[in-house]
Design an enzyme around this catalytic site. Structure first.
Site, short mmCIF file in Angstrom:
data_model
loop_
_atom_site.label_atom_id
_atom_site.label_comp_id
_atom_site.label_asym_id
_atom_site.label_seq_id
_atom_site.Cartn_x
_atom_site.Cartn_y
_atom_site.Cartn_z
N ARG A 188 0.86 -1.19 0.00
CA ARG A 188 0.00 0.00 0.00
C ARG A 188 0.89 1.24 0.00
O ARG A 188 1.72 1.41 0.90
CB ARG A 188 -0.92 -0.02 1.23
CG ARG A 188 -1.74 1.24 1.36
CD ARG A 188 -2.77 1.21 2.49
NE ARG A 188 -3.44 2.50 2.52
CZ ARG A 188 -3.45 3.33 3.55
NH1 ARG A 188 -2.87 3.00 4.69
NH2 ARG A 188 -4.05 4.50 3.45
N GLU A 232 -7.72 8.71 6.02
CA GLU A 232 -8.00 9.33 7.31
C GLU A 232 -8.52 10.76 7.23
O GLU A 232 -7.94 11.69 7.82
CB GLU A 232 -6.74 9.30 8.19
CG GLU A 232 -6.27 7.91 8.53
CD GLU A 232 -5.13 7.89 9.52
OE1 GLU A 232 -4.50 8.94 9.73
OE2 GLU A 232 -4.86 6.82 10.11
N ASN A 284 -7.32 2.08 9.87
CA ASN A 284 -5.97 2.27 10.41
C ASN A 284 -6.13 2.22 11.92
O ASN A 284 -6.75 3.11 12.53
CB ASN A 284 -5.40 3.63 10.01
CG ASN A 284 -5.08 3.70 8.53
OD1 ASN A 284 -5.15 2.69 7.81
ND2 ASN A 284 -4.75 4.89 8.05
N TYR A 295 -4.51 1.94 15.70
CA TYR A 295 -3.29 2.09 16.50
C TYR A 295 -3.52 2.08 17.99
O TYR A 295 -2.55 2.13 18.74
CB TYR A 295 -2.59 3.40 16.13
CG TYR A 295 -1.93 3.36 14.77
CD1 TYR A 295 -0.67 2.80 14.61
CD2 TYR A 295 -2.58 3.86 13.65
CE1 TYR A 295 -0.05 2.75 13.38
CE2 TYR A 295 -1.97 3.81 12.40
CZ TYR A 295 -0.71 3.25 12.27
OH TYR A 295 -0.11 3.21 11.04
C1 FCB Z 1 -1.53 7.14 10.66
C2 FCB Z 1 -1.13 7.70 9.31
C3 FCB Z 1 0.20 7.20 8.81
C4 FCB Z 1 1.23 7.05 9.92
C5 FCB Z 1 0.66 6.36 11.12
C6 FCB Z 1 1.63 6.17 12.25
O1 FCB Z 1 -2.49 7.95 11.26
O2 FCB Z 1 -2.09 7.36 8.34
O3 FCB Z 1 0.60 8.06 7.78
O4 FCB Z 1 1.85 8.24 10.21
O5 FCB Z 1 -0.47 7.06 11.57
#
Ligand code: FCB
Length: 540
Positions: free
Chosen positions: A118, A209, A349, A351
């Site tokens: 990607r 995002e 995405n 995290y």
């Molecule tokens: C996300 C972004 C990506 C990267 C990660 C850690 O929010 O999409 O570009 O910086 O965080």
């Protein structure tokens, strides 16, 4: 208030398949909330055949060469050169110099044995002057070469059209995402991509995002163009209560128009799929109080569903309308039709996971690194977020101030998305680990914590799939250490390290682990007799 949950059609075959292939649990993870979370020794064979494993990057974070071969300036090129915007004064001027090292990087990707890569297209490298200027042939050549070199190695290009780097001229001309004029500029950019690359690209993401960009650029003022107002920050311009909503509205309509164009003019002959990617945290109630439970639901609605309800259902979440009333932009009936059902898949995405606390009835002064100012305002849904409950962190800290290691969050999030969006196909378009910056790392290449992180998150994802979620792929963020926006180069997410002086790339242990995970365990071949139960993309 309760989130409307839409019961999904169940995918029992996955349940049966994965349960039968599942070995016993071998590792244990002790979460910061004192809960012991069972981990499975996750294997590739726990995922269906055709499931895409990959790595992800984005143009501004790796390419460098910001003014080479006819490229125009992006807003990030300009923003990073203003004092104080980025840690250590770091910039993406050189980044990992991928523009000159891309062949080496493709070999590195190939050596991992991934199915897909990607990456994103730099808008100002293709259209330095927006739709008013020529297409930059050198930019087209660059991405053509990447795509062709991936394909000859059997790696599928998974292309994000826009990932953060907007041509600066579009801010200067009409105010960037704050103006509806940007919608046609974006459609022109997307069309240029479909025309030039669509014969070989089967996976398209329109915008990465939109939720995070709206928040960081127009509420907190920490991404270009740096707009905000108190209490969110001290910027020279902006209105944090309204501008994020306008920016999101224009991004959603830009997405919808590009998707319509693709579906009408390109998809029938090119046969790819198009989706959108959202930044998706999971939120858990801080206490058992009903109000905190509702706050967690609102946090999901105001952060995740804000971005995903319109392209699935054609309108913003009812939870947002209730609190924001007329501040929330309205789609006309024509726009509703345009945006509704404008995605073939959704990208998450993921995290981290945070606790959510209700601010409708109690005061919400910020404390802790995961708190965003303004929890007592409508734009944040009257929710405050925190990483701590009774003095205990929700998970182990990472290199990002609001990201903690909470593997169960993956399963909870995917389950929420499955239920809310009728089990639409999902890709985990980013998931990754960066070690805390102060951590003494004897050998930067031995990154056991990253390996444990991915094992735990993949096991959690597999659990969500066993419960029926239709997940089609998983991309690790990221291939190599890169420019991490306002945090610069101090935060390291790479499977490979990049020496900032020599730009030498070196694989970490996690790269070796991923390679073994992908190569050594046989792929599942049990799903063939079940394929007709899954809505298949025509080319898979
Ligand atoms: C996300 C972004 C990506 C990267 C990660 C850690 O929010 O999409 O570009 O910086 O965080």
């Amino acid at each position: 208030m309760k989130i409307t949950t839409i019961l999904s059609s169940s995918c029992f075959w996955l349940f049966v398949l994965l349960n039968s292939a599942n070995p016993c649990a071998t590792v244990f993870y002790k979460g910061g909330n004192e809960k012991t979370e069972e981990l499975e020794d996750v294997k590739r064979s726990h995922f269906p055949g055709g499931f895409l494993f990959g790595v992800a990057t984005s143009s501004y974070q790796i390419e460098g060469a910001i003014l080479e071969d006819g490229k125009g300036l992006s807003d990030w090129d300009v923003f990073v050169h203003k004092n104080g915007n980025v840690e250590n004064g770091d910039t993406g001027d050189i980044a990992t110099d991928h523009y000159h090292h891309y062949m080496e990087d493709i070999e590195m990707i190939h050596s991992l044995g991934v199915d897909a890569y990607r990456f994103s297209i730099s808008w100002p490298r293709i259209l330095p002057n927006g739709k008013l200027g020529d297409v930059n042939a050198a930019g087209i050549m660059f991405y053509n070469s990447i795509i062709d070199n991936l394909l000859v190695r059997g790696i599928r290009p998974f292309v994000t059209i826009h990932h953060g780097d907007l041509p600066q001229v579009l801010h200067d001309r009409y105010g960037g995402w704050l103006s509806p004029l940007i919608q046609d500029d974006f459609v022109h950019f997307a069309e240029t991509c479909f025309k030039n690359f669509g014969d070989r690209v089967r996976y398209w993401v329109t915008i990465n995002e939109a939720n995070l960009v709206s928040e960081f650029a127009y509420e907190m003022g920490i991404f270009p163009p740096g707009h905000c107002s108190p209490p969110f920050g001290n910027c020279s311009k902006g209105n944090s209560d309204t501008e994020p909503l306008t920016a999101m509205h224009n991004m959603l309509l830009a997405h919808a128009k590009a998707s319509k164009l693709y579906r009408e003019q390109f998809q029938p002959k090119q046969g790819g799929v198009i989706g959108i990617v959202v930044n998706a945290f999971m939120y858990e109630p801080l206490t058992d109080d009903e109000r905190d439970k509702e706050a967690a639901n609102r946090a999901l609605a105001f952060n995740v569903a804000w971005n995903l309800d319109p392209p699935v259902f054609g309108d913003y979440p009812p939870e947002m309308r209730r609190y924001l009333r007329n501040e929330l932009p309205k789609f006309t009936s024509e726009e509703r039709l345009l945006i509704r059902d404008s995605i073939d898949f959704l990208g998450l995405n993921h995290y981290g996971t945070l606790y959510a606390k209700d601010c409708t009835r109690s005061s919400c002064a910020c404390s802790g690194s995961a708190c965003v100012a303004g929890g007592d305002r409508a734009i944040r849904g009257f929710v405050s977020t925190t990483e701590e409950r009774d003095g205990v962190l929700i998970g182990e800290p990472t290199g990002l101030p609001i990201c903690y290691v909470v593997p169960r969050g993956m399963e909870e999030l995917v389950d929420y998305i499955k239920n809310r969006y009728h089990n639409k196909p999902i890709f985990i378009t980013e998931n990754g680990y960066s070690p805390p910056q102060q951590e003494d790392q004897l050998d930067d290449l031995l990154d056991d914590k990253r390996i444990e992180y991915h094992k735990a998150y993949l096991a959690s994802l597999a659990r969500a799939m066993r419960s029926g979620a239709d997940v089609r792929g998983y991309f690790i963020w990221t291939l190599m250490d890169d420019f991490e926006w306002t945090l610069g180069y101090g935060v390291k997410f790479g499977l490979c390290s990049v020496d900032r002086t020599t730009l030498n790339r070196e694989p970490r242990s996690s790269a070796e682990w991923y390679r073994n995970f992908l190569r050594k365990s046989p792929r599942s071949n049990n799903n063939n007799n079940n394929t007709e139960r899954r809505p298949t993309f025509s080319f898979i």
